[in-house]
Design a protein around this motif. Structure first.
Motif, mmCIF file in Angstrom:
data_model
loop_
_atom_site.group_PDB
_atom_site.id
_atom_site.type_symbol
_atom_site.label_atom_id
_atom_site.label_comp_id
_atom_site.label_asym_id
_atom_site.label_seq_id
_atom_site.Cartn_x
_atom_site.Cartn_y
_atom_site.Cartn_z
ATOM 1 N N GLY A 18 6.752 -9.804 -10.258
ATOM 2 C CA GLY A 18 5.950 -10.751 -9.486
ATOM 3 C C GLY A 18 6.705 -11.277 -8.279
ATOM 4 N N LEU A 19 7.919 -11.739 -8.503
ATOM 5 C CA LEU A 19 8.747 -12.239 -7.403
ATOM 6 C C LEU A 19 9.003 -11.138 -6.376
ATOM 7 N N LEU A 20 9.221 -9.907 -6.852
ATOM 8 C CA LEU A 20 9.480 -8.795 -5.944
ATOM 9 C C LEU A 20 8.276 -8.538 -5.040
ATOM 10 N N ILE A 21 7.076 -8.544 -5.603
ATOM 11 C CA ILE A 21 5.874 -8.331 -4.799
ATOM 12 C C ILE A 21 5.730 -9.433 -3.749
ATOM 13 N N GLN A 22 6.006 -10.659 -4.136
ATOM 14 C CA GLN A 22 5.946 -11.767 -3.182
ATOM 15 C C GLN A 22 6.942 -11.547 -2.040
ATOM 16 N N GLU A 23 8.152 -11.101 -2.358
ATOM 17 C CA GLU A 23 9.168 -10.857 -1.333
ATOM 18 C C GLU A 23 8.783 -9.687 -0.432
ATOM 19 N N ILE A 24 8.205 -8.633 -1.010
ATOM 20 C CA ILE A 24 7.757 -7.500 -0.198
ATOM 21 C C ILE A 24 6.696 -7.958 0.792
ATOM 22 N N HIS A 25 5.750 -8.743 0.314
ATOM 23 C CA HIS A 25 4.698 -9.270 1.191
ATOM 24 C C HIS A 25 5.304 -10.084 2.334
ATOM 25 N N GLN A 26 6.236 -10.969 2.018
ATOM 26 C CA GLN A 26 6.859 -11.805 3.041
ATOM 27 C C GLN A 26 7.638 -10.979 4.052
ATOM 28 N N SER A 27 8.229 -9.884 3.599
ATOM 29 C CA SER A 27 9.044 -9.046 4.482
ATOM 30 C C SER A 27 8.212 -8.207 5.445
ATOM 31 N N LEU A 28 7.015 -7.794 5.022
ATOM 32 C CA LEU A 28 6.275 -6.785 5.786
ATOM 33 C C LEU A 28 4.972 -7.248 6.419
ATOM 34 N N TYR A 29 4.319 -8.271 5.872
ATOM 35 C CA TYR A 29 2.912 -8.493 6.229
ATOM 36 C C TYR A 29 2.692 -8.850 7.696
ATOM 37 N N GLN A 30 3.656 -9.459 8.352
ATOM 38 C CA GLN A 30 3.449 -9.871 9.738
ATOM 39 C C GLN A 30 3.510 -8.710 10.724
ATOM 40 N N ASP A 31 4.242 -7.658 10.401
ATOM 41 C CA ASP A 31 4.507 -6.595 11.376
ATOM 42 C C ASP A 31 4.006 -5.222 10.970
ATOM 43 N N TYR A 32 3.673 -5.008 9.703
ATOM 44 C CA TYR A 32 3.371 -3.654 9.241
ATOM 45 C C TYR A 32 2.142 -3.633 8.335
ATOM 46 N N SER A 33 1.435 -2.507 8.382
ATOM 47 C CA SER A 33 0.394 -2.238 7.400
ATOM 48 C C SER A 33 1.052 -1.567 6.204
ATOM 49 N N HIS A 83 -0.033 9.520 -5.289
ATOM 50 C CA HIS A 83 -1.227 8.701 -5.107
ATOM 51 C C HIS A 83 -1.123 7.765 -3.901
ATOM 52 N N ALA A 84 0.036 7.731 -3.257
ATOM 53 C CA ALA A 84 0.228 6.821 -2.135
ATOM 54 C C ALA A 84 -0.610 7.258 -0.933
ATOM 55 N N ASN A 85 -1.072 6.293 -0.163
ATOM 56 C CA ASN A 85 -1.871 6.564 1.032
ATOM 57 C C ASN A 85 -1.056 6.559 2.315
ATOM 58 N N GLY A 86 0.180 6.085 2.249
ATOM 59 C CA GLY A 86 0.990 5.952 3.449
ATOM 60 C C GLY A 86 1.613 7.250 3.913
ATOM 61 N N ASP A 87 1.877 7.329 5.219
ATOM 62 C CA ASP A 87 2.618 8.462 5.772
ATOM 63 C C ASP A 87 4.102 8.344 5.484
ATOM 64 N N TRP A 88 4.593 7.120 5.413
ATOM 65 C CA TRP A 88 5.989 6.859 5.073
ATOM 66 C C TRP A 88 6.060 6.189 3.712
#
Length: 251
Positions: A18-33, A83-88
């Motif tokens: 849970g904490l990891l998902i929160q940190e991932i969101h904080q790290s990426l959501y402003q600049d990346y899809s 199953h991932a949708n991302g190119d990277w």
């Protein structure tokens, strides 16, 4: 830029995920899809529920794939990438020892790459493990470099970035996640090292130790060395001929 898929193979990571998902969101959501793709590898705790609850609270995209029984980290990575949708793809340990604050550094390096195939490999330059574990790692990495020469000083670091299309060209086998840079280099890909942070896990205990890694590691190392020795990628010259061009010339 294109969608990024963060791949997390997880087994019994309640208290960490849970904490990891929160940190991932904080790290990426402003600049990346981005999306998060979790493989639940036979957990018997609330790993999945905790992940879903936090992703819902953060409003980030989440896929959860569940194995009915534990198949190991490599299979977890493979299932998630398929199953991932991302190119990277960013692979990261689900215990939180890889720091999501480092993800943008990997992405920035990936943006500079001109090679079709590449791997940005994390390097835990200040590890928090015990002296015994660090000794094992140094010894193992020295043996790896002698045989594989993949240029990676920290093969055990789970934090990596590579194109999905590159991963799908690699041979799949159990424990392949430990050899991703060597396998990508075998394709002619570029390997770039990125110093990253290393942290203690917040909860639980590791699913791995020296004994359940040692013998399979030796066997896999020999196998990857064999694959590397037999890789041949000739430089090709392509000449295209259109019969209509000949007709036009004759007229």
């Amino acid at each position: 830029m294109s969608l990024i898929s963060v791949v997390l193979p997880a087994k019994n990571e309640q208290g960490n995920i849970g904490l990891l998902i929160q940190e991932i969101h904080q790290s990426l959501y402003q600049d990346y899809s981005f999306e998060i793709v979790i493989t639940d590898d036979g957990s018997d705790d609330r790993t999945v529920q905790e992940a879903i609850e936090m992703a819902t609270d953060c409003g980030c995209s989440l896929q959860v794939l569940s194995h009915s029984h534990s198949c190991g980290q490599s299979t977890g990575v493979y299932s998630a990438v398929c199953h991932a949708n991302g190119d990277w793809i960013i692979t990261s340990d689900a215990d939180g020892q890889n720091d999501p604050a480092d993800y943008p550094k990997l992405i920035a390096l990936a943006k500079t790459q001109t090679a079709e195939h590449f791997c940005i490999a994390g390097y835990r330059h200040q590890r928090l493990d015990t002296p015994w574990v660090r000794f094992q790692s140094r010894f193992a990495n020295k043996v790896r470099q002698t045989l594989l020469a993949d240029g990676v000083p920290d093969s055990g670091c789970g934090l990596k970035l590579f194109p999905k299309k590159t991963f799908m060209l690699l041979p799949y086998f159990d424990h392949m996640h430990r050899f991703l840079p060597a396998l990508i280099k075998r394709l002619g890909g570029a390997i770039i090292i990125c110093p990253v942070n290393h942290r203690d896990r917040s909860a639980g205990v590791s699913n791995y130790n020296v004994w359940n890694r040692l013998w399979v590691g030796i066997i896999d190392l020999v196998g990857v060395f064999w694959l590397r020795q037999r890789a041949k990628y000739p430089e090709s010259v392509i000449v295209r001929f259109d019969s209509n061009d000949e007709k036009s010339a004759n007229n």
